[in-house]
Each structure stands twice: as C-alpha cells, then as structure tokens.
Design an enzyme around this catalytic site. Structure first.
Site, PDB file in Angstrom:
ATOM      1  N   LYS A  14       0.815  -1.215   0.000  1.00  0.00           N
ATOM      2  CA  LYS A  14       0.000   0.000   0.000  1.00  0.00           C
ATOM      3  C   LYS A  14       0.848   1.265   0.000  1.00  0.00           C
ATOM      4  O   LYS A  14       0.335   2.365  -0.239  1.00  0.00           O
ATOM      5  CB  LYS A  14      -0.940  -0.003   1.215  1.00  0.00           C
ATOM      6  N   LYS A  74       0.687   5.033  -5.149  1.00  0.00           N
ATOM      7  CA  LYS A  74       1.240   3.681  -5.405  1.00  0.00           C
ATOM      8  C   LYS A  74       1.913   3.630  -6.773  1.00  0.00           C
ATOM      9  O   LYS A  74       2.703   2.736  -7.048  1.00  0.00           O
ATOM     10  CB  LYS A  74       0.127   2.637  -5.311  1.00  0.00           C
ATOM     11  N   GLU A 164      -6.830  -2.445 -10.080  1.00  0.00           N
ATOM     12  CA  GLU A 164      -7.859  -2.322 -11.105  1.00  0.00           C
ATOM     13  C   GLU A 164      -8.530  -0.950 -11.006  1.00  0.00           C
ATOM     14  O   GLU A 164      -9.356  -0.607 -11.847  1.00  0.00           O
ATOM     15  CB  GLU A 164      -8.893  -3.436 -10.948  1.00  0.00           C
TER      16      GLU A 164
END
Lengths: 217, 217
Positions: A14, A74, A164
């Site tokens: 994360k 990220k 996604e």
C-alpha cells in the site's frame, strides 16, 4: 522447491519507498518471466507498458484522478509500474504473428502440423467470438500473466501492488493504446515497501481449505 | 530465486503417464499455494474440485464428450484433476464469509477498519455489477489462481495441462455445481508426462520482447 512460502509472504503493498529502485537485471528477469507466461492456445493476447522514470509514472498516475486518487501514490512512489494491456481484437495479423513465431521457434515438423495449430487456435478464437466473450477471454489470459508476475515478484523479493482502480479510458488515451489496438486492464506498482506500509504488518487472510476445496469421490 | 527457468521448462502436457501418481504431500502443497493466490480486494470468488480416483476423473472426463474428445485422455490418464470454478454471484453470504475470515485472522484493529474493508470490496463488486461484467471479473481472479498453480506445479516438477475445452454445463450438472452457486471454467490435468508426450519435445515459443513490451518515456 516450494512457492507456498512466497505466496504467504507477499502482500498488496500500500506504500512504496520512493528512494529504492529495482535493479535493471531484476526487472529484466520479471519481464522474461511474464513473457513466458502460459495462455490459452498460446494466444498471448497481451502487451505490457513499463514505466520507470518519474515522468513516465506521472503519466500513468494521471489515470487515478479523480476517482481513484487513493491509488496515485502507489504509482508515483513505485520504482517501476507495469500496465497490463490486452488486444481489442484477436485479428488475423496477430494470429499470423503468433503462428510465424512458433514456426521460427521450430515447433512444426511439417506444414500439416502448422495447419493443425492454426486451426485449433482459430477454433477457440471463433468460439469466443460467437459467445461474444472474446475480450473477457483475452483478459483472463492476461490474468494468467498477472498471477505469474505476482508470485514471481515475491520470489525476487520485489513488492507489488496490482490495481484495477484507475480510469482505463483515460490511460488508453494518455498512452496512445487505442490506436495500437490495445486497452489497459491492470496497473501494477513494483518496488519496495516503505516503513509505513500498514498492509505489510497485517496477517494474511484466506478462506479455509474446507471452504474452497471439494474432494470428488 | 528466479522462476523464469521453471516458466521456460513447463509446457502443456498432452499425454500423462497413468502409472505415476502425485504424492499426497505434493498435492497438499499445490492446494495450499492455490488457496493463497491473490484476488482483487481479496474476493476469492473461487472453488476447486479435486478428482483423484479413477471414478472421480471419469466423472470429469464425461464433459469432454462429444465435442472435446481429444481432451478426454488428459483427464483419465492424469494423476489428479482440478476443476476451477467460480461463483455464479458475489452474494452477501460470500462477502460476509470473507469479511469474517479476515476479522478472525486479525486484520482489523478496529470496527472502523472492518467497515472500510467491507465498503471497499462492496464498491468494486457493485462497480462490476453495474458494468454487467461480474462473472468475467470473478473468472479473471480464478485465472490469477491458475497462473499461480501452473508455475507452482513446475517448481514441484509436476506436469500440468489446463483445458478450456470441455462442456461446462454438462460438468456443472455432473458435479452438482449449479445448486452450490458455482460454475466450472477450467479443468487442469496434473501428473507426470508420458514418453509419448510430443509437446515435451517441442521448443517453447513466445512472441519477442520487442513485440510485447513498450518502454514508456
């Protein structure tokens, strides 16, 4: 050897440490591993965009705005970012390219063997075209590569975050994918987790073996 | 360590040696590896049926008739057969089961963290429900597990043959999957190749790195 400990050790990272970069030789290994992923009838309906520089990752990160802002860091803090793409269509040009590559690699002892392979692949492509799920079928093949990539990264002690959550249409436009007959389906941040990656400290959780397996008699 | 050599060494096995059986401990390792596969928002929308006995594999093999007879022997001669299934729906019962498993495994320091996780997973499930691609999304997650399985089998020196060529409706009926809210998507033969496995002798073929990678600037 046994991959289970790598499967258990890995996690969706994360927070990456932006100061740590993956060595070129390690990225090359990961790329080679993905390239050799299996796919149904060896169709290889995929393409992979590698973003390494700050500028390149910033281009990918734009597709996290506005709806997926929580994924932006990220991408910007990762060492490398891989954009998994699939073809918009399984056209004759691609099918011929795969067939000719197989011929060049020495898989056909005869013209007949080459024709059999062409027909087999064509059968499955047409089957999915008739079922109107050709795109979904190609995406599934790319997820085979993604599965290979994630366990492979773990064995190379590389942290990964598959996402996604991004605007695929915006990313396709930014990277000029549409005019190449491609569309983006998953963005993967690769690098090394930072000290504040909360997910690294949490125990892994999976449904029990009793819940996910049936022994057939 | 590096998985690339395993990726290059493996192949889709076209003929198994029916006399060779995978040791129970090795199958248990493969099952544990699959169970720990990643999936989007840890949704684990899968189920795996393991067929080991001759009778069990014969039940699976029925779904190869009449259209996919060329796949029948890959089931009857394999040591073990794994049927990858996905859920027909991502219902509340499943979402709650995953959430409670995560709670039991100690992933939530607070009720708030638990609610955040529930909402995040719910967001993506609803997103795919709205896009009308929930089934395709679940199948993609199962292909993550399939990718993990295929490279994992290679590292354990197990040969594998993944097959999409079978009558899924017939297999769902034979195994009573529909009434359990499941549907079969891939059948994987596992075992050891026989001396007459022609594919083991052919060179592996993949598109070139130039064809499948773009370095973004």
């Amino acid at each position: 050897m046994n991959l289970t400990r790598f499967a258990k050790a890995r996690h969706a990272t994360k927070s990456f440490d932006p100061a740590r970069k993956i060595p070129a030789a390690v990225i090359d290994e990961l790329k080679e591993l993905i390239r050799f992923s299996p796919s149904s009838v060896n169709s290889q309906p995929w393409h992979f965009v590698v973003a390494q520089s700050d500028a390149a990752r910033a281009r990918v990160a734009k597709s996290m705005q506005p709806g997926y802002a929580y994924n932006e860091a990220k991408v910007t803090r990762a060492s490398h970012v891989l954009v998994l793409c699939v073809r918009k269509d399984m056209d004759e040009a691609h099918l011929n390219a795969v067939l000719e590559q197989e011929a060049a690699d020495g898989r056909f002892a005869s013209d007949e063997a080459k024709t059999v392979q062409q027909n087999t692949r064509g059968f499955y492509v047409n089957l999915h075209r008739e079922r109107d799920d050709l795109s979904a079928w190609m995406e599934k093949q790319a997820f085979l590569a993604l599965g290979t990539l994630l366990i492979g990264a773990s064995t190379l002690e590389i942290d990964a975050c598959p996402m996604e959550g991004f605007d695929a249409k915006a990313l396709d436009e930014e990277l000029g994918l549409a005019e190449r007959g491609l569309t983006s389906i998953v963005v993967v941040g690769l690098g090394y987790r930072s000290a504040d990656d909360f997910n690294a400290k949490l125990p892994k959780s999976r449904l029990s073996a009793e819940a996910v397996f049936t022994e057939l008699v």
